[in-house]
Every structure is written in C-alpha cells, then in structure tokens.
Design an enzyme around this catalytic site. Structure first.
Site, mmCIF file in Angstrom:
data_model
loop_
_atom_site.group_PDB
_atom_site.id
_atom_site.type_symbol
_atom_site.label_atom_id
_atom_site.label_comp_id
_atom_site.label_asym_id
_atom_site.label_seq_id
_atom_site.Cartn_x
_atom_site.Cartn_y
_atom_site.Cartn_z
ATOM 1 N N ARG A 39 0.830 -1.209 0.000
ATOM 2 C CA ARG A 39 0.000 0.000 0.000
ATOM 3 C C ARG A 39 0.866 1.263 0.000
ATOM 4 N NH1 ARG A 39 -4.040 -2.007 -1.226
ATOM 5 N NH2 ARG A 39 -4.362 0.049 -2.103
ATOM 6 N N HIS A 69 9.795 -7.866 -5.392
ATOM 7 C CA HIS A 69 8.762 -7.199 -6.192
ATOM 8 C C HIS A 69 8.483 -5.809 -5.617
ATOM 9 C CE1 HIS A 69 5.274 -6.513 -8.621
ATOM 10 N NE2 HIS A 69 5.162 -7.760 -9.034
ATOM 11 N N TYR A 72 2.773 -2.537 -6.156
ATOM 12 C CA TYR A 72 1.993 -2.182 -7.353
ATOM 13 C C TYR A 72 1.675 -0.692 -7.396
ATOM 14 C CZ TYR A 72 0.985 -7.197 -7.227
ATOM 15 O OH TYR A 72 1.090 -8.553 -7.185
ATOM 16 N N HIS A 109 6.300 -3.162 -12.121
ATOM 17 C CA HIS A 109 5.360 -2.931 -13.213
ATOM 18 C C HIS A 109 5.726 -1.584 -13.842
ATOM 19 C CE1 HIS A 109 2.102 -5.621 -11.127
ATOM 20 N NE2 HIS A 109 3.248 -6.242 -11.323
ATOM 21 N N GLU A 144 8.276 -6.006 -15.835
ATOM 22 C CA GLU A 144 7.344 -7.126 -15.956
ATOM 23 C C GLU A 144 6.472 -6.965 -17.194
ATOM 24 O OE1 GLU A 144 5.474 -8.249 -12.317
ATOM 25 O OE2 GLU A 144 3.987 -9.517 -13.291
ATOM 26 N N ASP A 178 5.489 -12.799 -17.104
ATOM 27 C CA ASP A 178 4.380 -13.332 -16.304
ATOM 28 C C ASP A 178 3.458 -14.096 -17.252
ATOM 29 O OD1 ASP A 178 1.718 -13.421 -15.083
ATOM 30 O OD2 ASP A 178 2.545 -12.116 -13.521
ATOM 31 N N HIS A 181 -0.047 -12.708 -17.567
ATOM 32 C CA HIS A 181 -0.073 -11.408 -18.235
ATOM 33 C C HIS A 181 0.159 -11.533 -19.749
ATOM 34 C CE1 HIS A 181 1.147 -9.227 -14.240
ATOM 35 N NE2 HIS A 181 0.052 -9.939 -14.123
ATOM 36 N N HIS A 213 7.048 -15.229 -13.822
ATOM 37 C CA HIS A 213 5.964 -15.392 -12.854
ATOM 38 C C HIS A 213 5.050 -16.467 -13.430
ATOM 39 C CE1 HIS A 213 6.293 -11.074 -10.986
ATOM 40 N NE2 HIS A 213 7.224 -11.910 -10.551
ATOM 41 N N ASP A 226 -5.912 -9.595 -16.352
ATOM 42 C CA ASP A 226 -4.995 -9.800 -15.230
ATOM 43 C C ASP A 226 -5.681 -10.344 -13.982
ATOM 44 O OD1 ASP A 226 -2.852 -9.925 -13.559
ATOM 45 O OD2 ASP A 226 -2.461 -7.770 -13.495
ATOM 46 N N HIS A 228 -5.288 -13.766 -11.837
ATOM 47 C CA HIS A 228 -4.516 -14.999 -11.725
ATOM 48 C C HIS A 228 -5.397 -16.162 -11.268
ATOM 49 C CE1 HIS A 228 -0.647 -12.443 -10.860
ATOM 50 N NE2 HIS A 228 -1.296 -12.057 -11.921
ATOM 51 N N GLU A 258 2.485 -16.799 -8.342
ATOM 52 C CA GLU A 258 1.688 -15.731 -7.711
ATOM 53 C C GLU A 258 0.218 -16.145 -7.792
ATOM 54 O OE1 GLU A 258 2.936 -12.669 -10.521
ATOM 55 O OE2 GLU A 258 3.955 -11.627 -8.895
HETATM 56 ZN ZN ZN Z 1 -0.906 -10.069 -12.466
HETATM 57 FE FE FE Z 2 3.365 -11.038 -12.002
HETATM 58 FE FE FE Z 3 3.849 -8.194 -10.785
#
Ligand code: ZN
Ligand code: FE
Ligand code: FE
Length: 284
Positions: A39, A69, A72, A109, A144, A178, A181, A213, A226, A228, A258
């Site tokens: 966050r 990672h 986000y 990302h 990514e 990924d 993705h 990923h 997107d 998963h 993931e």
């Molecule tokens: Zn994703």
């Molecule tokens: Fe990923």
């Molecule tokens: Fe990612």
C-alpha cells in the site's frame, strides 16, 4: 536431471528470516516478496540479526536468485508529478536496501500512463529509470510483461524494448515474463510457447529474460484482465506449465508462483507438481 528454480511470493510480515524458513518448508529454491508494504508508505528498517539469519538460510539451502517485487502502487508514468516522484524515491530506497543482499533481482510494473498516451508513458518510465539506476549496482531490475489492463505500459514486447532502448545503463535491466499477463496480452503460450519465445527473442532478446511469474489465468487469450488462477485451473492449463518447466530456453530461470492460495500448503503442492513435471521430461 533438470533442477527447477521455483518458488512463490512470500510474506515479510514475520521478518526476513521467517520468510526464508517458509521457503525451505515448501521446497522453494527461489521466491518473491514485496520490498515494502504494497500500500506504499515507508519501508521498515532492516534488522541486522534478521538479515544475517535470512542470508544464512538462503546460503545453506541454495536458495536464489530471489525476485523482489516493487509494490503495485509505484507508477513511474503517472500524470501526477508527486506520484512519479514517490515512485522514483521509493525505487531508489528499495535498490539501496537490495545492496545488502547483492546479486538478486528486483521486478516492477512499468506503470500506467493514465491518459497521457503510450509514448509519454515510455518517456517518463525511461526518465525515471535513468534517475534511479546506479551504475555498478548489484541488483538487476526487471520490467514485468503486463496484461494491458487499462492504460498499462508493457503490454507488448515492443513497448518493453522501447523502454530498454531509452535507458542509459541498460546492462542493469532485464525482463520478468508473467505467464498470465502475456496470455492476457494476446501472446498464445498455450498453443505456441516456442513461437512466443521466438518473438521475445526477435523483439527484446532472450538474454534479457531473467525470471518468470507462473500464473494461470481466469480469462481467455487477449482479454487484458490480469486475474490470476491456480496452476492448471485456468485457461492456460497444466500442459502449458509442463511446456514452460521443460523448455530448454527457460532452463535455470527463477520461476515464481503468484497464484491465489489460502496458505503455504497450496504453494507447496504447486511447487511439487511443477518439479514433477520438470523431472518427468528428463526421464522420458
Ligand atoms: Zn498479475
Ligand atoms: Fe506477475
Ligand atoms: Fe507483478
């Protein structure tokens, strides 16, 4: 016999040493973790004892390279200058901390250009990376491959290649592919994994591919969603993962799950499943 470098995304909530022990307990030989609370906000200070125990466990069990990672929430190409500035500062701090565990990977990302357009998005991402990357740093930074949700940049190999082209110290850059993705972006790894890797090689160069990923997808090819799914339970299916873990050109790369799971048992099961598929090919 093929040695699969596989693991999953783990939580740092109980500290780094506990996270490394979690990895051992599920048979992981690589893993990912957020470099700070996803966050946003400030990163916790590194605890020296915790870090030493963490590094000792990695060494003892031959775990690595890790694929840290970035949260986000970082967006190097936001239309808000304060958001761009936060992403640059946070990435600089993350990479400074990564120097304490040298030789690993850090993936992020590329960003969402909001309404500024792909060209401006790529320009801002390059400008950010040129400010963040330190020549001689011990961490390789991975872009990514993105699903192309909303205004995400990095939805095609061409967009990633343009970013790499615009960065001065491109020797510090690689790509994390990924599987969810790229399929959501429209690359058909289900029917033609080798064709997609040929395309990657032609546009970016396979030597840039440094990690994967592993995620199944809840949605069909080209959906740009997107979401998963557990290994084998989505539109990619077990055969796609079997093709990935037995592909010669992907051998040795760290592969990080993931997938949505309730706890460590789910990942332990998927790691064992993938190892079985990789070993099956060697004995066939
Ligand atoms: Zn994703
Ligand atoms: Fe990923
Ligand atoms: Fe990612």
């Amino acid at each position: 016999m093929r040695e699969l470098r596989v693991g999953c995304h783990l939580s740092t909530a109980s500290g780094y040493a506990a996270m490394a022990l979690d990895a051992v307990s599920i048979g992981a030989t690589t893993f990912a973790f957020f470099t700070r609370n996803p966050r946003g906000g400030n990163a916790r200070q590194l605890d020296e004892k915790d870090l030493a125990a963490f590094l000792a466990t990695l060494e003892k069990h031959g775990i690595g390279p890790l694929v840290a990672h970035a949260p986000y929430t970082y967006n190097l190409c936001s239309s808000k200058p304060e958001t761009v500035e936060f992403a640059r500062r946070a990435m600089r701090e993350d990479l400074a901390r990564m120097e304490r565990l040298p030789g690993h990977l850090y993936n992020f990302h590329p960003g969402s250009h909001v309404k500024q357009g792909t060209d401006e998005g790529i320009r801002l991402i390059c400008e950010g990376l040129n400010e963040v990357l330190e020549p001689g740093q011990a961490t390789t930074v991975l872009l990514e491959t993105m699903a192309g949700k909303g205004t995400e940049v990095g939805r095609s190999f061409e967009e990633l290649a343009r970013i790499i082209d615009g960065v001065r110290h491109d020797e510090l850059l690689g790509v994390c592919l990924d599987t969810c993705h790229v399929a959501d972006a429209g690359y058909d790894i289900v029917h033609d994994l080798d064709g997609v890797l040929d395309e990657f090689d032609r546009v970016i160069g396979l030597s840039r591919l440094r990690a994967l990923h592993l995620n199944d997808s809840k949605n069909p090819l080209g959906s740009h969603k997107d979401r998963h799914e557990k290994t084998g339970a989505g539109t990619l299916g077990l055969e796609t993962f079997c093709a990935v873990v037995t592909n010669e050109r992907l051998a040795g790369l760290p592969m990080v799950l993931e997938t949505p799971q309730d706890g460590l048992d789910g990942w332990a099961h998927e790691i064992a499943l993938l190892r079985g598929m990789a070993a099956g090919e060697a004995t066939a």
